[in-house]
Scaffold this active site. Structure first.
Site, mmCIF file in Angstrom:
data_model
loop_
_atom_site.group_PDB
_atom_site.id
_atom_site.type_symbol
_atom_site.label_atom_id
_atom_site.label_comp_id
_atom_site.label_asym_id
_atom_site.label_seq_id
_atom_site.Cartn_x
_atom_site.Cartn_y
_atom_site.Cartn_z
ATOM 1 C CG ASP A 32 51.934 38.613 34.941
ATOM 2 O OD1 ASP A 32 51.204 38.892 35.911
ATOM 3 O OD2 ASP A 32 52.427 37.469 34.762
ATOM 4 C CG ASP A 53 61.575 36.239 35.519
ATOM 5 O OD1 ASP A 53 61.132 36.590 36.632
ATOM 6 O OD2 ASP A 53 62.250 35.197 35.345
ATOM 7 C CE1 TYR A 145 53.381 34.872 48.881
ATOM 8 C CE2 TYR A 145 52.351 34.657 51.031
ATOM 9 C CZ TYR A 145 52.354 35.176 49.749
ATOM 10 O OH TYR A 145 51.332 35.999 49.334
ATOM 11 C CE LYS A 149 53.678 38.511 48.920
ATOM 12 N NZ LYS A 149 53.524 39.513 47.834
ATOM 13 C CB THR A 180 43.528 35.409 43.057
ATOM 14 O OG1 THR A 180 44.528 34.945 43.968
ATOM 15 C CG2 THR A 180 43.043 36.787 43.466
#
Ligand SMILES: NC(=O)c1ccc[n+]([C@@H]2O[C@H](COP(=O)([O-])OP(=O)(O)OC[C@H]3O[C@@H](n4cnc5c(N)ncnc54)[C@H](O)[C@@H]3O)[C@@H](O)[C@H]2O)c1
Length: 240
Positions: A32, A53, A145, A149, A180
């Protein structure tokens, strides 16, 4: 029992998957960008952490090297690292597109390909699971985004075909709205939440553990004839 890489290991789905896989007896290497991944790993028996990263190609490859060094053999991976980016017209800005695609698209490709290449060279069969999104299939006002995806679902198919002969299966999961940190805005905005749940037959937000369960299935031999597919885990979103 196996060793699995989890990217986005400090995030909601990554942590849930780490707990599920270690409870099932596996070891996990959490990658992460956020330093808190060390605390997460320290709290889970059988977990270790790498900070990287994944928007940076060299850091992607170095993180994979470190995972193989620490585990010896890797049996599979869950690629859940991702960022949401902006909404509306800003999400169509070319620099925003590059920023989001660098992590969600390119980072996923570089890490997955590096892991699969080394698994194939070691003649270790296994399974990779990439986290896409329902946003790959419908417009949600987040062009960068959604595009990133959709790229993940294409990367899934490409890698599944490229590594099938090596015995490596590659699948994706397209989650709906999952509880989340990433979903905190959507969850607290009644208009967005109402629109989402109005088109979700199961009538609720999903839990990170439900994504972890789907990932555990796809990573396991129970899914031995499943590859190149994107599994929607979204409460039936957009079926009504
Ligand atoms: N939560 C949802 O409703 C939802 C729905 C569909 C898809 N997803 C996808 O699921 C995946 C997991 O998200 P989550 O819900 O657990 O959110 P989250 O924000 O809790 O976790 C995402 C993790 O990715 C990490 N990350 C971000 N940029 C990174 C980078 N450059 N390098 C390395 N790590 C980086 C973050 O630090 C974070 O720990 C993401 O790919 C997200 O796009 C989430």
């Amino acid at each position: 029992m196996g060793s699995y890489v989890i990217t986005g290991g400090a995030g909601g789905m990554g942590q849930a998957a780490a707990r599920r896989l270690t409870e099932d007896g596996h070891k996990v290497i959490l990658i992460d960008v956020h330093e808190r991944v060390h605390e997460v790993a320290a709290d889970i028996d059988g977990a270790t952490a790498v900070v990287a990263d994944l928007g940076d190609n060299d850091q992607c490859r170095a993180a994979v090297d470190r995972a193989f060094q620490s585990a010896g053999q890797i049996d599979g991976a869950l690629l859940a690292a991702g960022l949401l980016g902006t909404f509306g017209p800003d999400s169509r800005d070319p620099e925003e597109f590059d920023r989001v695609m660098a992590v969600n698209g390119r980072g996923t490709l570089v890490v997955a390909d590096a892991i699969a290449t080394r698994m194939a060279a070691a003649k270790t069969p296994g399974s990779l699971v990439l986290i896409s999104s329902g946003a790959a299939f419908v417009a949600i006002g987040m062009a960068s985004y959604s595009a990133s995806k959709a790229a993940v679902t294409a990367i899934c198919r490409e890698l599944a075909v490229a590594y099938a002969e090596a015995g490596i299966r590659v699948n994706a999961i397209a989650p709906g709205l999952i509880d989340t940190e990433m979903a905190s805005d959507a969850k607290t905005d009644p208009a967005i939440l109402g629109a989402m749940l109005g088109h979700t037959p199961l009538g609720r937000i999903g839990r990170a553990e439900e994504i972890a369960a789907a990932a555990a299935f796809l990573l396991s031999d129970d899914a031995s004839y499943v590859t190149a597919t994107t599994l929607r885990v979204d409460g039936g979103h957009l079926s009504v």
